[in-house]
Write a protein that holds these residues in place. Structure first.
Motif, PDB file in Angstrom:
ATOM      1  N   ARG A   1       0.814  -0.998  -0.030  1.00  0.00           N
ATOM      2  CA  ARG A   1       0.105  -0.032  -0.166  1.00  0.00           C
ATOM      3  C   ARG A   1       0.780   1.263  -0.124  1.00  0.00           C
ATOM      4  NH1 ARG A   1      -3.168  -2.827   3.777  1.00  0.00           N
ATOM      5  NH2 ARG A   1      -2.213  -1.666   5.590  1.00  0.00           N
TER       6      ARG A   1
ATOM      7  N   ARG B   1       2.116   1.876  -3.426  1.00  0.00           N
ATOM      8  CA  ARG B   1       1.173   2.353  -4.169  1.00  0.00           C
ATOM      9  C   ARG B   1       0.918   3.902  -4.176  1.00  0.00           C
ATOM     10  NH1 ARG B   1      -2.323   0.496  -7.975  1.00  0.00           N
ATOM     11  NH2 ARG B   1      -0.657  -1.091  -8.237  1.00  0.00           N
ATOM     12  N   ARG B   2       1.082   4.170  -2.685  1.00  0.00           N
ATOM     13  CA  ARG B   2       0.730   5.575  -2.437  1.00  0.00           C
ATOM     14  C   ARG B   2       1.960   6.490  -3.224  1.00  0.00           C
ATOM     15  NH1 ARG B   2      -1.608   8.877   1.454  1.00  0.00           N
ATOM     16  NH2 ARG B   2      -0.433  10.559   2.326  1.00  0.00           N
TER      17      ARG B   2
END
Length: 937
Positions: free
Chosen positions: A570, A573-574
């Motif tokens: 995550r 992806r951020r």
């Protein structure tokens, strides 16, 4: 009871008491009334050579115990110091003692005033005594007793440490008599005093000398708060959990119902009042009329409940209340009283400069007093507050509208106390008052010797809950908590006097460490219980096939690694998303992938900053919005370009409409990607990362473990999970115990490390250097900033007025810094010097963070212009016009500036800067500032 009426046993008991405590008997004969039992008990303890802590309600007469210590000191040829937290209290006590013993026998030391400082009885602020102890003053010779009035002030965040410093550092030969408001942990505080000072008796008196009746003013009616069936409440001595008046509960229910009805009328549902679609019961809809402040005063007057103090938690509100009473024609005084008031005010204020009277609001102040009403708050001139206090004590001023600062020790008892609202601004937000604050405020109701009963009145407000109010009025929870922490000035003074190791041991005797250690006892007990439970869980998880805790550890490790891998993906992806947003330019057409603005949008401004991207866009639906990261679950890229008009304004509907129309035209033939489309390369790489390979290996070990085949595996697992959860909690407890042990000493070590790195202490921290000698004389909140400025010569060659401006940034602190405007600064050398001072602070702030300290607030420039102009000799009216400060605030900050200027003169040593600082003190001490010397707090 006369002597003849006493029984033989009572006469013998009195004889024994008089024989054993002759000084107490002599002291009691000086009063026209017999001492209460708690007062006599305290006097007996002190006469026997023990210290005493007396915790009693406001107005109960605990100061009599302090006066006994003075009497005993005089009887035994020793000195007595009477300390108070604020100058106004010192001045008031000085006047009381002068009336009893004469001016030749009593001294006063407050920083502003030095009167007969070598007398046998000296009244002083606690800071003055602290400074004496550090300087080993000769005035301490022959000291036998120290009375610490209002000792509960040691909970004060900014000044509380001074009380503990004094209690710890006073010579062992001095008996300490501590007087406190009622606190719920008086025994704990007394136990600490006994640990530090030797034998100390704690005497707690909870019963008020005058019964207190609690009321609620609802419209024009004055209702009892508690049910008449409660015997204690009916006698004026309410106990915790007392029942509430049923009529108030009914009023609260009706008031709530009326609020619902009003809301229903504003937002009607489908169907009429009788429609089955609108079946909510909204009650009778009666609302409570809220009386004006003048109506409240009139009602109190008619009920015979004056004099009264009305607490309004706002300075502006207090001044407005007086104006409202005057405009409503309130007049509470007779002709003779008005003449007496006018004569007293004119005599008290005759030395005020005539030119300043208008700026001080003198004529409105006088008009209010002659009608029997006045305000009392920190924004008033100290001389005005003193006049209000004296006239209220004489019974000539009937109603005082005050802020909560009046509750702090000033001797102003009333028949009635009114609380307008049960919430107040605490510097950050509006918060409900605590039971302790409520007790302090209402504690002023009922004048001993004048009233047979006192009254506390709370004004009804919409949404009030009578049961919550009853809880406030009946709860006796007001714990005293230490605010002690070692400062830089304290550290150099301690090391200079005792050496570092002894200083460290002394600080471990503080009340702060005492409370922390007591808390550790409870935590340690909890930790032992947790460890016993862990043994039980481990036993319950045993398996016949093998070591189940080893198997459970494999499962736990796999779960942690999988969660970590998921968080990492995550995070990656951020970062991809933030990187894609950083590439956007005005005019880029993007597809917003998520949120309520999903779809095509054109970028007006990328909005990228250190905090993260916040692009400002116009959507195809004509909305202009600044988006956040939550709207971008996946990366974006420009799919087209669109020209943005230079004069585009997102608040203009026509411009938004035209741009949205152009956006729809430009994207008409484009096919947007499906929502939630993701790059699957991350899943393709799933098995290739080291973490994933570790998870695979652990899974293999898990399957090969003998306990994997256990039929009771899940039952064992539940016990193992409980074990791991409790183990985590136990480790947290263990860390808390370690953090609380020796907390004050560890903080002292960090302070010393900062001072060693700056050269104020020797490299090993065992001695104070020459630079440290300067710091020893600087007691302000920004002591280290002042010392560094002295060291670098930032204040050399300044004029007195310029020095006033730059020193003001060390003392002034705006009440609401966030609301403050950009400060106005004098020209010349002031601006560059202040800029250098702020740089010095920034460097020290960074150094503090490295050592996990947070003592030095940022310098506040808001008073520099006023300090400069006042030092230049400008009239008060002109100075106040340029700043948003009340006259009382102006005088208070000036007094603090004078104090710091004196400290700088002492710390600088012989030379031009010392001369300039002393010239500055003389320049500032004029007009209302000089006049307010005896009244300043």
């Amino acid at each position: 009871m006369s002597t003849d009426e006493r029984s033989p046993s009572e006469r013998y008991a009195n004889y024994r008491r008089d024989r054993d405590f002759p000084v107490t008997r002599e002291f009691e004969s000086l009063y026209p009334f017999p001492l209460d039992e708690f007062q006599r008990h305290a006097c007996h303890e002190i006469e026997q050579g023990r210290g005493a802590l007396v915790a009693a309600p406001t107005g109960s007469g605990k100061t009599v115990v302090g006066e006994f210590a003075i009497h005993l000191a005089r009887s035994t040829g020793r000195k007595c110091f009477y300390t108070t937290p604020i100058k106004a209290l010192s001045n008031q006590k000085y006047q009381d003692l002068v009336e009893r013993y004469g001016a030749a026998e009593v001294g006063l030391l407050t920083g502003d005033n030095v009167l007969n400082g070598e007398a046998g009885i000296v009244v002083m602020t606690t800071e003055v005594l602290r400074n004496m102890l550090y300087a080993s003053s000769r005035t301490l010779l022959g000291l036998g007793f120290v009375v610490m009035d209002e000792v509960h002030y040691l909970a004060d965040r900014s000044r509380g440490a001074v009380w503990e410093e004094v209690i710890i550092h006073l010579p062992d030969s001095v008996t300490v008599v501590s007087l406190s408001a009622t606190v719920s942990n008086a025994e704990e505080f007394g136990e600490w005093l006994a640990t530090v000072r030797g034998e100390t008796t704690t005497i707690v008196e909870e019963r008020r000398p005058v019964p207190l009746y609690q009321h609620v003013m609802v419209g024009r009616r004055l209702l009892d708060l508690f049910a008449s069936s409660d015997v204690d409440a009916a006698a004026g001595f309410v106990k915790e959990g007392a029942p509430v008046n049923d009529e108030l509960v009914k009023i609260a229910r009706d008031d709530f119902a009326s609020t619902r009805l009003m809301r229903d009328r504003r937002s009607p549902r489908k169907g009429g009042t009788g429609s089955p679609k609108n079946t909510r019961n909204v009650g009778n809809g009666r609302r409570v009329w809220i009386p004006s402040r003048a109506d409240v005063v009139d009602r109190l007057d008619r009920e015979g409940l004056l004099p009264a103090i009305v607490f309004i938690f706002s300075r502006i509100g207090c001044d407005a209340a007086v104006s409202q009473c005057l405009n409503s024609g309130v007049r509470l005084t007779s002709t003779d009283e008005r003449e007496e008031i006018r004569a007293y005010v004119e005599a008290s204020c005759r030395d005020l400069p005539t030119d300043d009277l208008h700026a001080l609001g003198y004529h409105d102040f006088l008009e209010g007093l002659t009608r029997g009403v006045a305000a009392h708050h920190a924004g008033m001139l100290p001389a005005f507050k003193q006049v209000v206090e004296e006239l209220f004590l004489r019974g000539l001023c009937k109603v005082v509208f005050a802020t909560e600062t009046l509750a702090l020790g000033i001797n102003m008892p009333a028949r009635t106390v009114v609380i307008e609202k049960l919430s107040k601004w605490n510097g950050e937000t509006h918060a409900d008052i605590t039971p302790g604050e409520y007790t302090q405020l209402t504690g002023r109701a009922g004048r001993r010797g004048l009233d047979t009963e006192g009254h506390g009145v709370v004004l009804w407000q919409p949404g009030m809950n009578p049961r919550e109010l009853a809880g406030l009025a009946s709860t006796r929870t007001y714990p005293l908590k230490s605010s002690f922490r070692p400062s830089y000035n304290m550290a150099v003074n301690l090391v200079n006097q005792y050496g570092r190791e002894t200083s460290r041991e002394l600080l471990e005797q503080s009340f702060a460490q005492f409370q922390a250690d007591r808390a550790v006892v409870g935590l340690a007990r909890q930790l032992r219980k947790s460890e016993e439970a862990l043994d039980g869980y481990r036993e319950a998880a045993q398996c016949e096939l093998g070591d189940f805790m080893e198997y459970a550890e494999l499962r736990r490790r796999i779960g942690e690694l999988e969660k970590g891998a998921s968080r990492a993906r995550r995070s990656d992806r951020r970062e991809e998303t933030m990187s894609s947003l950083a590439k956007l330019k005005p005019g880029d057409v993007i597809v917003v992938p998520g949120g309520k603005f999903a779809g095509y949008a054109v970028v007006i401004e990328p909005g990228y900053s250190a905090e993260g991207p916040r692009p400002y866009v116009v959507t195809a639906q004509r909305q202009a919005r600044r988006l956040a990261m939550i709207d971008f679950p996946t990366p974006v890229e420009a799919v087209a370009r669109l020209k943005i008009p230079k004069s585009f304004n997102g608040r203009n509907p026509a411009m938004r409409r035209d741009l949205a129309s152009a956006l729809r035209t430009r994207t008409h033939n484009l096919t947007p990607p499906p929502p939630g489309r993701r790059d699957d390369s991350s899943t393709a790489r799933f098995d290739s990362t080291p973490v994933d390979r570790e998870i695979g290996g652990l899974r293999a070990d898990l399957k090969a473990h003998p306990c994997h085949a256990c039929p009771d595996r899940e039952e064992h697992s539940r016990w193992a999970e409980r074990y791991f959860k409790l183990h985590r909690d136990s480790e947290t407890l263990r860390r808390r115990v370690e953090r609380r042990t020796n907390t004050v000493a560890r903080q002292f070590d960090r302070v010393c490390e900062v001072l060693m790195s700056l050269g104020y202490l020797s490299p090993d921290g065992s001695a104070v250097t020459e630079q440290g000698q300067h710091l020893m004389r600087l007691y302000s909140e920004l002591d280290l900033v002042a010392a560094e400025c002295l060291r670098h010569g930032l204040w050399d060659d300044l004029s007195p007025s310029e020095l006033a401006a730059v020193l003001s940034v060390l003392v002034f602190e705006a009440r609401r810094p966030d609301d403050a405007k950009a400060p106005r600064l004098p020209g010349g050398r002031v601006k560059p010097v202040i800029a250098e001072m702020v740089k010095v602070w920034a460097g020290l702030d960074s150094l503090e963070r490295e050592h996990h300290l947070d003592f030095l607030r940022q310098p506040d420039l808001g008073f520099a212009w006023a300090a400069y102009r006042w030092a230049e000799g400008d009239p008060l009216d002109d100075v106040l016009e340029g700043i948003e400060l009340a006259a009382g605030d102006f005088v208070r900050w000036m007094k603090q500036l004078i104090d710091v200027s004196g400290q700088v003169a002492d710390a600088a040593g012989p030379g031009p800067l010392r001369d300039t600082a002393r010239d500055l003190v003389r320049a500032l001490r004029r007009g209302v500032v000089a006049y307010s010397g005896l009244a300043e707090d």
